[in-house]
Design an enzyme around this catalytic site. Structure first.
Site, PDB file in Angstrom:
ATOM      1  N   TRP A  62       0.867  48.434   8.533  1.00  0.00           N
ATOM      2  CA  TRP A  62       0.353  47.132   8.976  1.00  0.00           C
ATOM      3  C   TRP A  62      -0.128  46.298   7.804  1.00  0.00           C
ATOM      4  O   TRP A  62      -1.036  46.704   7.075  1.00  0.00           O
ATOM      5  CB  TRP A  62      -0.791  47.371   9.947  1.00  0.00           C
ATOM      6  CG  TRP A  62      -1.410  46.170  10.587  1.00  0.00           C
ATOM      7  CD1 TRP A  62      -0.828  45.291  11.449  1.00  0.00           C
ATOM      8  CD2 TRP A  62      -2.786  45.756  10.468  1.00  0.00           C
ATOM      9  NE1 TRP A  62      -1.752  44.356  11.869  1.00  0.00           N
ATOM     10  CE2 TRP A  62      -2.952  44.615  11.288  1.00  0.00           C
ATOM     11  CE3 TRP A  62      -3.891  46.247   9.756  1.00  0.00           C
ATOM     12  CZ2 TRP A  62      -4.180  43.954  11.405  1.00  0.00           C
ATOM     13  CZ3 TRP A  62      -5.106  45.589   9.874  1.00  0.00           C
ATOM     14  CH2 TRP A  62      -5.251  44.457  10.687  1.00  0.00           C
ATOM     15  N   ARG A  63       0.520  45.176   7.621  1.00  0.00           N
ATOM     16  CA  ARG A  63      -0.051  44.130   6.756  1.00  0.00           C
ATOM     17  C   ARG A  63      -0.961  43.296   7.646  1.00  0.00           C
ATOM     18  O   ARG A  63      -0.518  42.705   8.636  1.00  0.00           O
ATOM     19  CB  ARG A  63       1.055  43.270   6.141  1.00  0.00           C
ATOM     20  CG  ARG A  63       0.517  42.110   5.328  1.00  0.00           C
ATOM     21  CD  ARG A  63       1.617  41.244   4.722  1.00  0.00           C
ATOM     22  NE  ARG A  63       1.015  40.014   4.239  1.00  0.00           N
ATOM     23  CZ  ARG A  63       0.971  38.879   4.926  1.00  0.00           C
ATOM     24  NH1 ARG A  63       1.525  38.804   6.133  1.00  0.00           N
ATOM     25  NH2 ARG A  63       0.375  37.821   4.411  1.00  0.00           N
ATOM     26  N   GLU A 115       6.060  43.139  14.817  1.00  0.00           N
ATOM     27  CA  GLU A 115       5.848  41.704  14.810  1.00  0.00           C
ATOM     28  C   GLU A 115       6.142  41.201  13.403  1.00  0.00           C
ATOM     29  O   GLU A 115       5.721  41.823  12.417  1.00  0.00           O
ATOM     30  CB  GLU A 115       4.407  41.340  15.169  1.00  0.00           C
ATOM     31  CG  GLU A 115       4.058  41.530  16.622  1.00  0.00           C
ATOM     32  CD  GLU A 115       2.596  41.183  16.901  1.00  0.00           C
ATOM     33  OE1 GLU A 115       2.282  40.955  18.070  1.00  0.00           O
ATOM     34  OE2 GLU A 115       1.786  41.145  15.952  1.00  0.00           O
ATOM     35  N   GLU A 168       4.534  46.239  10.970  1.00  0.00           N
ATOM     36  CA  GLU A 168       4.273  44.849  11.314  1.00  0.00           C
ATOM     37  C   GLU A 168       3.858  43.979  10.129  1.00  0.00           C
ATOM     38  O   GLU A 168       3.124  44.424   9.236  1.00  0.00           O
ATOM     39  CB  GLU A 168       3.140  44.772  12.339  1.00  0.00           C
ATOM     40  CG  GLU A 168       3.423  45.486  13.649  1.00  0.00           C
ATOM     41  CD  GLU A 168       2.386  45.167  14.700  1.00  0.00           C
ATOM     42  OE1 GLU A 168       2.744  44.500  15.686  1.00  0.00           O
ATOM     43  OE2 GLU A 168       1.212  45.560  14.525  1.00  0.00           O
TER      44      GLU A 168
END
Length: 597
Positions: free
Chosen positions: A438-439, A494, A472
């Site tokens: 996750w960024r 996403e 994401e």
């Protein structure tokens, strides 16, 4: 997620191995060097031996049925952790075998709860293990970084609530009733993952947008929103994607459950489950599962303040690693190059690399198990955060693969962080079993360049299997697959919210970087149950050419792909390559669904 949803086994390809005849001679040379060392330590310069075993530290709380005020202590931890999304405290709540009455263990951030038996039914709650979203006004889309393992639950009202999103595994659990995956009030939720569990009643996803369940047994499944994927699940609904959106595989091609701490009498051991092939149902259905128990004195029990030098010395000495709950800064990589080494974290143990180093490097060896770890990028850019095998790895690990289980990576959120690529897998046959890479799109140190991270996961090894791949918000490719004969069962993505304009994501003559790209050189690849969503809230006019990119070849196959435009903030032109119609308008349901080719 920012937009509410509407409620309501593969053929094996020929192996391509990168080997040479010189490999055997190299191994012989290494063997001779080991047998006849060329140098000895100078007198008085011997490295001090790292002790194995010991206590588990203050943040592992161990209970037995006679412990006074268990509920009070559990409530105290939850009060501290309920909304501590980017806090530094870490806790593991461990329950010895026995029966516990009238317990409602609410689980907040960086809290793991687990039984200490060899089987889930050894530790039974007449009560619940609960995750809800009261701290966030009934929105469960940020209920991350927590876990439940190895317990039997007899819920007070017949149904246990586990309203989570990413990085919140529910493993090796027995629910003697139903399981509700939505928050009270049925607000938004964006999970999640179940493995090696038995739910006697119905699993009710309700508002859950997507979910992956592996090697489990369920009474029934209630509904689906966007993407519900099952492999090796007894009682799973039949294949029916897209209406309802169920992707169902009868078995999981290869799996190995996560190692876990347990008690053998008064002695702590870590159980390491055996590899399973074409698994279906739980590993413990017939009693004691297959695998081995390793005594705690064969582990370096890592506690806050430990250095990378000491951790590496322990591995060199032949010890496994058990990280107690805490945050660990390392100024050089943790290097695991001994076959079959276990590196297990309790309570979301967190590793932060300083000065731009790689946090963890695994050698091209058999059977390393990385599990239960959160890697947090540091403020100085790391080229790679987790590396499995060095560049050019070529060993055949099909009989005993390395595995990453509940290994999570975070770029920003808790503070400034940068990394060019989060995870690189060079070793063949690796199993990636549940990861959230996750960024950060919220928290501290967040911005298009502030927490720059171009690539999430890059797979270069052959015959790599991902089961439960959540990646994401990366600036370029979220997943890039360069190895042959890769397989992914369930993908959730996403695209980065914060792209400032169309030019910032331009990829040559392609509008935007695919969420999941298979290199043009690859001839065999397969994926099931895979979704990419866009929410370009900074510049809603951005067009993303496709969610998926892959070569058009007979051996490259995708089943049940979807793309979603969240609230109409940005649009996809296609699903995969130039296949699939554009998304359009204020879309809050799957916009396009295809299989490929």
């Amino acid at each position: 997620m920012h937009v509410p949803p509407t409620n309501p086994a593969a053929p094996t390809a020929p192996r391509r191995r990168r080997r040479s005849k010189a490999l055997g001679f190299a191994a012989l040379a290494v063997s001779l060097l080991m047998a006849f060392p060329t140098a000895q330590p100078a007198f008085g310069d011997e490295t001090e031996e790292v002790p194995g075993g010991g206590d588990l530290g203050p943040n592992v709380l161990v209970f037995d049925p006679s412990t006074p005020d268990i509920q009070g202590k559990v409530d105290e931890i939850f009060k501290k952790q309920e909304s501590a999304q980017f806090g530094s405290d870490r806790y593991a709540l461990m329950f010895k075998p026995g029966t516990y009455d009238n317990i409602n263990a609410q689980i907040g951030f960086y809290t793991s709860i687990a039984g200490l038996g060899l089987n889930p039914d050894d530790t039974t709650f007449n009560g619940d293990v609960t995750v809800d979203a009261g701290w966030f006004d009934g929105n469960a889309t940020q209920n991350f970084w927590r876990s439940a393992e190895n317990l039997a639950l007899d819920p007070v009202n017949g149904t246990n609530r586990w309203a989570v999103s990413q990085a919140a595994p529910f493993r090796r659990m027995h629910v003697k009733g139903g399981l509700n995956l939505a928050p009270d009030g049925y607000g938004w939720a964006s999970g999640g993952y179940i493995a090696d569990s038995k739910i006697d009643g119905q699993v009710g996803p309700y508002s859950q947008q997507q979910w992956y369940t592996r090697d489990s047994s369920i009474g029934s499944w209630g509904n689906g929103v966007w993407n519900m994927t099952f492999s090796g699940v007894e009682g799973a609904p039949a294949q029916s994607f897209p209406e309802p959106p169920y992707t169902t595989l009868g078995t999981t091609p290869v799996s190995r459950e996560k190692p876990f701490l347990h008690l053998d009498g008064a002695d702590y051991k870590v159980f390491v489950p055996a590899k399973r092939t074409n698994a279906r149902g739980t590993s413990w259905a017939d009693g004691t599962p297959e695998g081995e128990s390793i005594p705690l004195d064969q582990f370096y029990v890592v506690k806050p303040g430990a250095t990378a030098q000491t951790i590496n010395a322990a591995v060199d000495q032949g010890l496994h690693l058990l990280f107690t709950p805490g945050v660990y800064h390392v100024d050089e990589p943790i290097e695991i190059d001994r076959a079959n080494t276990v590196a297990l974290g309790l309570g979301l143990a967190t590793i932060i690399p300083d000065n731009g180093v790689t946090a963890i490097k695994v050698g091209d060896v058999d059977g390393v198990k990385l599990a239960g770890l959160l890697v947090d990028a540091g403020p100085v850019n790391s080229s790679v955060l987790v590396e499995v095998g060095p560049e050019g790895s070529s060993g055949d690990h099909s009989a005993n693969p390395t595995s990453l289980q509940d290994v999570f990576v975070r770029i920003g959120g808790a503070g400034p962080g940068k990394a060019t690529t989060s995870i690189v897998v060079n070793s063949d046959d690796t199993i990636i079993d549940h990861t959230w890479v996750w960024r950060a799109d919220h928290g501290e140190g967040v911005g298009w360049e502030t927490n720059r991270a171009d690539y999430g996961v890059h797979v270069k090894g052959d015959d790599v299997l991902a089961t439960g791949l959540f990646v994401e918000h990366f600036n370029k490719y979220d997943v890039r697959w360069s190895g042959e004969n890769g397989k992914t069962i369930f993908f959730q993505n996403e695209k980065a919210y914060d792209a400032p304009n169309q030019a910032a994501i331009q990829n040559g003559d392609i509008r935007g970087y695919a969420a999941y790209k298979v290199d043009d050189s690859v001839t065999t690849h397969e994926g099931w149950g895979m979704g990419s969503y866009c929410f370009f809230n900074v510049e809603p006019t951005i067009r993303q050419q496709h969610g998926f990119q892959a070569p058009v070849k007979p051996g490259v196959k995708f089943h049940d792909l979807l793309v979603v435009s969240l609230g109409g903030k940005g649009q996809y032109d296609h699903v995969v390559n130039d296949t699939g119609s554009p998304t359009s308008g204020d879309t809050t349901v799957p916009s396009q669904v295809v299989s490929f080719p």
